[in-house]
Design a protein around this motif. Structure first.
Motif, PDB file in Angstrom:
ATOM      1  N   GLU A   1      -1.949  14.481  46.730  1.00 35.85           N
ATOM      2  CA  GLU A   1      -1.875  15.112  45.414  1.00 35.85           C
ATOM      3  C   GLU A   1      -0.668  14.585  44.650  1.00 35.85           C
ATOM      4  OE1 GLU A   1       0.426  19.321  45.639  1.00 35.85           O
ATOM      5  OE2 GLU A   1      -1.511  19.314  46.688  1.00 35.85           O
ATOM      6  N   VAL A   2      -0.767  14.658  43.320  1.00 34.77           N
ATOM      7  CA  VAL A   2       0.324  14.234  42.440  1.00 34.77           C
ATOM      8  C   VAL A   2       0.526  15.311  41.378  1.00 34.77           C
ATOM      9  CG1 VAL A   2       1.020  12.578  40.656  1.00 34.77           C
ATOM     10  CG2 VAL A   2       0.016  11.758  42.792  1.00 34.77           C
ATOM     11  N   ARG A   3       1.782  15.651  41.153  1.00 36.91           N
ATOM     12  CA  ARG A   3       2.123  16.700  40.198  1.00 36.91           C
ATOM     13  C   ARG A   3       2.936  16.120  39.042  1.00 36.91           C
ATOM     14  NH1 ARG A   3       4.443  21.137  44.606  1.00 36.91           N
ATOM     15  NH2 ARG A   3       2.579  21.166  45.961  1.00 36.91           N
ATOM     16  N   SER A   4       2.697  16.646  37.849  1.00 40.08           N
ATOM     17  CA  SER A   4       3.504  16.259  36.698  1.00 40.08           C
ATOM     18  C   SER A   4       3.081  17.094  35.495  1.00 40.08           C
ATOM     19  CB  SER A   4       3.349  14.764  36.385  1.00 40.08           C
ATOM     20  OG  SER A   4       4.370  14.337  35.487  1.00 40.08           O
ATOM     21  N   HIS A   5       3.760  16.860  34.395  1.00 35.85           N
ATOM     22  CA  HIS A   5       3.377  17.496  33.135  1.00 35.85           C
ATOM     23  C   HIS A   5       1.991  16.998  32.737  1.00 35.85           C
ATOM     24  CE1 HIS A   5       3.454  18.343  28.775  1.00 35.85           C
ATOM     25  NE2 HIS A   5       4.304  19.308  29.104  1.00 35.85           N
ATOM     26  N   GLN A   6       1.211  17.868  32.101  1.00 33.38           N
ATOM     27  CA  GLN A   6      -0.171  17.507  31.773  1.00 33.38           C
ATOM     28  C   GLN A   6      -0.253  16.289  30.864  1.00 33.38           C
ATOM     29  OE1 GLN A   6      -1.888  17.880  28.668  1.00 33.38           O
ATOM     30  NE2 GLN A   6      -0.233  18.768  27.480  1.00 33.38           N
ATOM     31  N   MET A   7       0.746  16.092  29.991  1.00 30.19           N
ATOM     32  CA  MET A   7       0.744  14.927  29.105  1.00 30.19           C
ATOM     33  C   MET A   7       0.933  13.641  29.909  1.00 30.19           C
ATOM     34  SD  MET A   7       0.406  13.993  25.946  1.00 30.19           S
ATOM     35  CE  MET A   7       0.804  15.416  24.933  1.00 30.19           C
ATOM     36  N   ALA A   8       1.811  13.679  30.907  1.00 28.29           N
ATOM     37  CA  ALA A   8       2.032  12.501  31.756  1.00 28.29           C
ATOM     38  C   ALA A   8       0.772  12.163  32.539  1.00 28.29           C
ATOM     39  CB  ALA A   8       3.205  12.747  32.699  1.00 28.29           C
ATOM     40  N   LEU A   9       0.121  13.183  33.087  1.00 20.01           N
ATOM     41  CA  LEU A   9      -1.120  12.945  33.826  1.00 20.01           C
ATOM     42  C   LEU A   9      -2.189  12.341  32.926  1.00 20.01           C
ATOM     43  CD1 LEU A   9      -1.243  16.258  35.897  1.00 20.01           C
ATOM     44  CD2 LEU A   9      -0.614  13.989  36.743  1.00 20.01           C
ATOM     45  N   HIS A  10      -2.274  12.861  31.715  1.00 23.18           N
ATOM     46  CA  HIS A  10      -3.251  12.340  30.749  1.00 23.18           C
ATOM     47  C   HIS A  10      -2.970  10.876  30.424  1.00 23.18           C
ATOM     48  CE1 HIS A  10      -5.829  12.094  27.214  1.00 23.18           C
ATOM     49  NE2 HIS A  10      -4.786  11.704  26.509  1.00 23.18           N
ATOM     50  N   GLN A  11      -1.695  10.529  30.282  1.00 21.62           N
ATOM     51  CA  GLN A  11      -1.329   9.173  29.895  1.00 21.62           C
ATOM     52  C   GLN A  11      -1.481   8.171  31.049  1.00 21.62           C
ATOM     53  OE1 GLN A  11       2.609   9.563  28.274  1.00 21.62           O
ATOM     54  NE2 GLN A  11       1.894  10.550  26.401  1.00 21.62           N
ATOM     55  N   CYS A  12      -1.785   8.671  32.238  1.00 21.80           N
ATOM     56  CA  CYS A  12      -1.985   7.793  33.401  1.00 21.80           C
ATOM     57  C   CYS A  12      -3.394   7.949  33.974  1.00 21.80           C
ATOM     58  CB  CYS A  12      -0.943   8.103  34.475  1.00 21.80           C
ATOM     59  SG  CYS A  12       0.763   7.914  33.923  1.00 21.80           S
TER      60      CYS A  12
ATOM     61  N   ASN B   1      -8.943   5.267  39.279  1.00 23.91           N
ATOM     62  CA  ASN B   1      -9.225   4.292  40.347  1.00 23.91           C
ATOM     63  C   ASN B   1      -8.809   4.791  41.729  1.00 23.91           C
ATOM     64  OD1 ASN B   1     -10.234   2.354  38.534  1.00 23.91           O
ATOM     65  ND2 ASN B   1      -8.162   1.662  38.027  1.00 23.91           N
ATOM     66  N   HIS B   2      -8.221   5.995  41.775  1.00 26.99           N
ATOM     67  CA  HIS B   2      -7.776   6.567  43.058  1.00 26.99           C
ATOM     68  C   HIS B   2      -8.196   8.037  43.096  1.00 26.99           C
ATOM     69  CE1 HIS B   2      -5.421   2.940  43.782  1.00 26.99           C
ATOM     70  NE2 HIS B   2      -4.963   3.049  42.563  1.00 26.99           N
ATOM     71  N   SER B   3      -9.487   8.232  43.124  1.00 30.60           N
ATOM     72  CA  SER B   3     -10.054   9.577  42.973  1.00 30.60           C
ATOM     73  C   SER B   3      -9.755  10.502  44.147  1.00 30.60           C
ATOM     74  CB  SER B   3     -11.567   9.477  42.764  1.00 30.60           C
ATOM     75  OG  SER B   3     -12.180   8.780  43.836  1.00 30.60           O
ATOM     76  N   HIS B   4      -9.218   9.950  45.248  1.00 30.16           N
ATOM     77  CA  HIS B   4      -8.879  10.821  46.383  1.00 30.16           C
ATOM     78  C   HIS B   4      -7.639  11.656  46.122  1.00 30.16           C
ATOM     79  CE1 HIS B   4      -6.116   7.456  46.968  1.00 30.16           C
ATOM     80  NE2 HIS B   4      -5.407   8.236  47.763  1.00 30.16           N
TER      81      HIS B   4
ATOM     82  N   ASP C   1       5.171   1.916  36.435  1.00 27.98           N
ATOM     83  CA  ASP C   1       4.507   1.771  35.134  1.00 27.98           C
ATOM     84  C   ASP C   1       2.996   1.975  35.235  1.00 27.98           C
ATOM     85  OD1 ASP C   1       6.914   1.169  33.774  1.00 27.98           O
ATOM     86  OD2 ASP C   1       6.797  -0.911  34.450  1.00 27.98           O
ATOM     87  N   VAL C   2       2.603   3.163  35.639  1.00 24.29           N
ATOM     88  CA  VAL C   2       1.179   3.442  35.837  1.00 24.29           C
ATOM     89  C   VAL C   2       0.521   4.041  34.584  1.00 24.29           C
ATOM     90  CG1 VAL C   2       1.446   3.722  38.325  1.00 24.29           C
ATOM     91  CG2 VAL C   2       1.657   5.726  36.837  1.00 24.29           C
ATOM     92  N   GLN C   3       1.234   4.063  33.460  1.00 24.07           N
ATOM     93  CA  GLN C   3       0.669   4.600  32.227  1.00 24.07           C
ATOM     94  C   GLN C   3      -0.446   3.689  31.702  1.00 24.07           C
ATOM     95  OE1 GLN C   3       3.874   3.710  32.593  1.00 24.07           O
ATOM     96  NE2 GLN C   3       4.390   2.148  31.060  1.00 24.07           N
TER      97      GLN C   3
END
Length: 274
Positions: free
Chosen positions: A102-113, A119-122, A166-168
Protein backbone atom coordinates in the motif's frame (compact mmCIF):
# COMPACT_ATOMS: atom_id res chain seq x y z
CA UNK A 1 12.48 33.85 17.04
CA UNK A 2 11.26 35.69 13.93
CA UNK A 3 8.04 35.30 12.00
CA UNK A 4 5.49 32.69 12.98
CA UNK A 5 3.90 31.24 9.85
CA UNK A 6 1.17 28.61 9.51
CA UNK A 7 1.20 25.87 6.88
CA UNK A 8 -1.08 22.96 6.06
CA UNK A 9 0.85 19.81 6.85
CA UNK A 10 4.18 19.19 8.52
CA UNK A 11 7.88 19.67 7.87
CA UNK A 12 8.76 17.87 4.64
CA UNK A 13 5.48 18.71 2.91
CA UNK A 14 5.15 20.87 -0.20
CA UNK A 15 3.73 23.65 1.96
CA UNK A 16 6.89 23.54 4.04
CA UNK A 17 9.04 23.65 0.89
CA UNK A 18 7.12 26.68 -0.35
CA UNK A 19 7.53 28.39 3.03
CA UNK A 20 11.31 27.84 3.11
CA UNK A 21 11.73 29.07 -0.46
CA UNK A 22 9.77 32.19 0.43
CA UNK A 23 11.15 32.96 3.89
CA UNK A 24 14.17 30.69 4.46
CA UNK A 25 14.57 28.17 7.28
CA UNK A 26 16.11 30.44 9.92
CA UNK A 27 14.23 32.98 12.00
CA UNK A 28 10.91 31.36 11.08
CA UNK A 29 8.68 29.46 13.49
CA UNK A 30 6.40 27.03 11.68
CA UNK A 31 2.90 26.34 12.92
CA UNK A 32 1.79 22.96 11.50
CA UNK A 33 -1.94 22.71 10.80
CA UNK A 34 -3.67 19.53 9.63
CA UNK A 35 -6.45 21.41 7.78
CA UNK A 36 -6.73 24.62 5.81
CA UNK A 37 -9.51 25.73 8.16
CA UNK A 38 -7.12 25.54 11.12
CA UNK A 39 -4.50 27.44 9.13
CA UNK A 40 -6.94 30.26 8.43
CA UNK A 41 -8.14 30.39 12.03
CA UNK A 42 -4.54 30.59 13.24
CA UNK A 43 -4.06 33.71 11.11
CA UNK A 44 -7.42 35.19 12.12
CA UNK A 45 -6.86 34.57 15.84
CA UNK A 46 -3.38 36.10 15.78
CA UNK A 47 -1.68 32.82 16.61
CA UNK A 48 0.66 33.55 13.70
CA UNK A 49 1.42 36.52 11.46
CA UNK A 50 1.02 34.81 8.11
CA UNK A 51 -0.15 31.61 6.46
CA UNK A 52 1.12 29.83 3.35
CA UNK A 53 -1.69 28.18 1.40
CA UNK A 54 -1.88 26.28 -1.89
CA UNK A 55 -4.39 27.95 -4.21
CA UNK A 56 -4.04 26.23 -7.58
CA UNK A 57 -2.13 23.58 -9.50
CA UNK A 58 -1.08 23.76 -13.13
CA UNK A 59 -2.70 20.37 -13.82
CA UNK A 60 -5.54 19.99 -11.30
CA UNK A 61 -6.62 23.66 -11.46
CA UNK A 62 -7.94 25.96 -8.75
CA UNK A 63 -8.55 24.88 -5.16
CA UNK A 64 -11.95 26.55 -4.78
CA UNK A 65 -12.45 25.73 -1.06
CA UNK A 66 -9.28 27.70 -0.28
CA UNK A 67 -10.49 30.68 -2.28
CA UNK A 68 -13.72 30.48 -0.29
CA UNK A 69 -11.81 30.46 3.02
CA UNK A 70 -9.88 33.58 1.99
CA UNK A 71 -13.03 35.40 0.90
CA UNK A 72 -15.20 34.38 3.84
CA UNK A 73 -12.59 35.53 6.37
CA UNK A 74 -11.71 38.73 4.47
CA UNK A 75 -8.04 37.83 4.32
CA UNK A 76 -5.50 39.49 2.05
CA UNK A 77 -3.07 37.87 -0.36
CA UNK A 78 0.32 39.52 0.17
CA UNK A 79 2.66 37.28 -1.85
CA UNK A 80 2.69 34.30 -4.19
CA UNK A 81 5.15 31.53 -4.95
CA UNK A 82 5.30 28.84 -7.63
CA UNK A 83 6.70 25.48 -6.54
CA UNK A 84 7.77 22.76 -8.95
CA UNK A 85 6.06 19.56 -7.85
CA UNK A 86 7.77 16.18 -7.96
CA UNK A 87 6.75 13.00 -6.20
CA UNK A 88 9.08 10.26 -4.94
CA UNK A 89 7.87 6.91 -3.69
CA UNK A 90 9.60 6.12 -0.38
CA UNK A 91 9.56 3.34 2.21
CA UNK A 92 11.64 1.85 5.01
CA UNK A 93 15.11 0.63 3.98
CA UNK A 94 15.66 -3.10 3.54
CA UNK A 95 12.79 -3.54 1.11
CA UNK A 96 12.33 -3.71 -2.64
CA UNK A 97 9.54 -2.15 -4.67
CA UNK A 98 7.79 -5.53 -4.97
CA UNK A 99 7.42 -5.66 -1.17
CA UNK A 100 5.06 -2.68 -1.10
CA UNK A 101 1.38 -3.49 -0.64
CA UNK A 102 0.00 0.00 0.00
CA UNK A 103 0.98 3.63 -0.55
CA UNK A 104 -0.30 6.60 1.41
CA UNK A 105 -0.33 10.29 0.53
CA UNK A 106 -2.49 13.34 0.00
CA UNK A 107 -5.27 12.68 -2.51
CA UNK A 108 -3.85 15.29 -4.91
CA UNK A 109 -0.45 13.56 -4.95
CA UNK A 110 -2.07 10.19 -5.60
CA UNK A 111 -4.11 11.70 -8.42
CA UNK A 112 -1.02 13.25 -9.99
CA UNK A 113 0.72 9.84 -10.03
CA UNK A 114 -2.21 7.81 -11.37
CA UNK A 115 -0.34 6.59 -14.46
CA UNK A 116 2.44 5.04 -12.39
CA UNK A 117 0.09 3.22 -10.04
CA UNK A 118 -2.11 2.16 -12.95
CA UNK A 119 0.82 -0.01 -14.00
CA UNK A 120 1.16 -1.47 -10.48
CA UNK A 121 -2.39 -2.41 -9.59
CA UNK A 122 -1.28 -4.66 -6.71
CA UNK A 123 -0.59 -1.52 -4.64
CA UNK A 124 -3.52 -0.27 -2.57
CA UNK A 125 -3.72 3.54 -2.44
CA UNK A 126 -4.80 5.28 0.76
CA UNK A 127 -5.55 9.00 1.03
CA UNK A 128 -4.08 11.04 3.87
CA UNK A 129 -4.26 14.69 4.92
CA UNK A 130 -0.68 15.49 3.93
CA UNK A 131 2.25 14.26 1.84
CA UNK A 132 4.88 14.21 4.59
CA UNK A 133 2.72 12.89 7.44
CA UNK A 134 2.50 9.28 6.11
CA UNK A 135 6.29 9.22 5.73
CA UNK A 136 6.68 10.30 9.34
CA UNK A 137 4.18 7.66 10.44
CA UNK A 138 5.98 4.91 8.48
CA UNK A 139 9.32 5.88 10.03
CA UNK A 140 8.04 6.18 13.61
CA UNK A 141 6.00 2.96 13.57
CA UNK A 142 8.40 0.94 11.38
CA UNK A 143 5.69 0.01 8.89
CA UNK A 144 7.07 -2.47 6.37
CA UNK A 145 5.17 -3.03 3.14
CA UNK A 146 3.87 0.54 3.24
CA UNK A 147 5.10 3.38 1.06
CA UNK A 148 4.46 7.11 0.84
CA UNK A 149 4.46 9.68 -1.95
CA UNK A 150 6.56 12.63 -0.83
CA UNK A 151 8.36 15.68 -2.24
CA UNK A 152 12.07 15.48 -3.03
CA UNK A 153 14.18 15.67 0.12
CA UNK A 154 11.54 14.27 2.46
CA UNK A 155 13.04 10.77 2.41
CA UNK A 156 16.25 12.05 4.01
CA UNK A 157 14.25 13.85 6.68
CA UNK A 158 12.73 10.57 7.90
CA UNK A 159 15.61 8.21 6.93
CA UNK A 160 13.54 6.44 4.30
CA UNK A 161 14.60 4.80 1.05
CA UNK A 162 13.56 6.21 -2.33
CA UNK A 163 11.93 3.31 -4.18
CA UNK A 164 11.05 5.28 -7.34
CA UNK A 165 11.85 8.87 -8.36
CA UNK A 166 9.60 11.38 -10.13
CA UNK A 167 6.56 9.16 -10.50
CA UNK A 168 4.19 12.04 -11.32
CA UNK A 169 2.21 11.91 -14.57
CA UNK A 170 3.68 15.14 -15.92
CA UNK A 171 7.18 16.54 -15.50
CA UNK A 172 5.87 20.11 -15.83
CA UNK A 173 3.78 20.37 -12.69
CA UNK A 174 3.63 23.47 -10.51
CA UNK A 175 1.54 24.52 -7.54
CA UNK A 176 0.89 28.17 -6.82
CA UNK A 177 0.99 29.12 -3.15
CA UNK A 178 -0.18 32.41 -1.65
CA UNK A 179 0.74 34.13 1.58
CA UNK A 180 -2.34 35.27 3.49
CA UNK A 181 -2.56 37.90 6.21
CA UNK A 182 -5.23 39.93 7.98
CA UNK A 183 -3.90 43.18 6.53
CA UNK A 184 -2.83 43.94 2.96
CA UNK A 185 0.57 44.97 1.67
CA UNK A 186 1.83 48.39 2.74
CA UNK A 187 4.54 48.42 0.09
CA UNK A 188 3.97 49.98 -3.31
CA UNK A 189 6.38 47.53 -4.95
CA UNK A 190 3.55 45.43 -6.36
CA UNK A 191 2.70 44.44 -9.92
CA UNK A 192 -0.14 41.94 -9.52
CA UNK A 193 -3.52 41.84 -7.82
CA UNK A 194 -6.39 39.46 -7.14
CA UNK A 195 -9.92 40.83 -7.45
CA UNK A 196 -13.37 39.43 -6.72
CA UNK A 197 -16.59 40.82 -8.15
CA UNK A 198 -20.08 39.91 -9.26
CA UNK A 199 -21.84 41.13 -12.39
CA UNK A 200 -25.41 41.53 -13.52
CA UNK A 201 -26.87 38.73 -15.64
CA UNK A 202 -26.96 40.90 -18.73
CA UNK A 203 -25.56 40.33 -22.19
CA UNK A 204 -22.05 41.72 -22.50
CA UNK A 205 -21.60 42.63 -18.82
CA UNK A 206 -18.42 40.55 -18.43
CA UNK A 207 -17.08 41.76 -21.79
CA UNK A 208 -17.43 45.37 -20.62
CA UNK A 209 -15.34 44.65 -17.53
CA UNK A 210 -12.67 42.87 -19.53
CA UNK A 211 -12.50 45.82 -21.93
CA UNK A 212 -12.01 48.18 -18.98
CA UNK A 213 -9.06 46.06 -17.82
CA UNK A 214 -7.53 46.15 -21.29
CA UNK A 215 -8.10 49.90 -21.64
CA UNK A 216 -6.17 50.48 -18.41
CA UNK A 217 -3.26 48.26 -19.41
CA UNK A 218 -4.05 45.34 -17.12
CA UNK A 219 -2.98 41.85 -18.19
CA UNK A 220 -5.59 39.27 -17.20
CA UNK A 221 -3.60 36.21 -16.06
CA UNK A 222 -6.47 34.22 -14.53
CA UNK A 223 -10.25 34.23 -14.41
CA UNK A 224 -12.18 31.86 -12.18
CA UNK A 225 -15.87 31.61 -11.33
CA UNK A 226 -16.84 30.67 -7.79
CA UNK A 227 -20.34 29.94 -6.43
CA UNK A 228 -22.07 32.49 -4.21
CA UNK A 229 -23.24 30.32 -1.27
CA UNK A 230 -26.28 32.44 -0.41
CA UNK A 231 -27.59 32.54 -3.99
CA UNK A 232 -28.23 29.23 -5.75
CA UNK A 233 -26.62 28.98 -9.21
CA UNK A 234 -25.14 32.46 -9.03
CA UNK A 235 -21.41 33.03 -9.35
CA UNK A 236 -18.78 35.61 -8.55
CA UNK A 237 -15.59 36.00 -10.54
CA UNK A 238 -12.04 35.95 -9.22
CA UNK A 239 -9.42 37.45 -11.50
CA UNK A 240 -5.67 37.91 -11.30
CA UNK A 241 -4.30 40.91 -13.15
CA UNK A 242 -0.72 42.01 -13.77
CA UNK A 243 0.24 45.64 -14.26
CA UNK A 244 3.25 47.89 -14.68
CA UNK A 245 1.75 50.96 -13.01
CA UNK A 246 0.05 50.92 -9.61
CA UNK A 247 -1.77 54.13 -10.55
CA UNK A 248 -3.20 52.48 -13.66
CA UNK A 249 -4.35 49.54 -11.56
CA UNK A 250 -6.02 51.82 -9.00
CA UNK A 251 -7.80 53.71 -11.79
CA UNK A 252 -8.87 50.41 -13.34
CA UNK A 253 -10.21 49.09 -10.04
CA UNK A 254 -12.28 52.25 -9.60
CA UNK A 255 -13.76 51.75 -13.07
CA UNK A 256 -14.35 48.05 -12.43
CA UNK A 257 -16.11 48.89 -9.16
CA UNK A 258 -18.58 51.15 -10.97
CA UNK A 259 -19.56 48.32 -13.36
CA UNK A 260 -19.70 45.40 -10.91
CA UNK A 261 -21.39 44.22 -7.72
CA UNK A 262 -19.53 43.79 -4.41
CA UNK A 263 -16.07 44.46 -5.87
CA UNK A 264 -13.20 43.48 -3.58
CA UNK A 265 -9.44 43.69 -3.87
CA UNK A 266 -8.30 40.41 -2.32
CA UNK A 267 -4.66 41.46 -2.43
CA UNK A 268 -1.87 43.37 -4.15
CA UNK A 269 1.54 41.74 -4.33
CA UNK A 270 4.64 41.11 -6.36
CA UNK A 271 4.34 38.46 -9.07
CA UNK A 272 5.99 35.14 -8.27
CA UNK A 273 6.97 34.77 -11.91
CA UNK A 274 10.03 36.73 -13.05
Amino acid sequence: MGLKIAIQGIKGSNHYKALTELFGETDVEVLECMTFQKLVHAVMDGECEKGVMAIENSIAGSILPNYRLILDHHLQVTAEHYLNISHNLVALPGQEFEDLKEVRSHQMALHQCSHFFGNHSHIHLIEDVDTALPAQHIAEHRLFGVGALVPKGTADLFNLKVMAKDVQNHSTNETRFVVIEKMGNSTKEVNKATLKFEIAHESGSLAKLLNVMADHGLNLTKIQSIPIPEEVWKYAFIVDVAFTSLTHFQDAFEAISSLSINPTCVGQYKSGKS
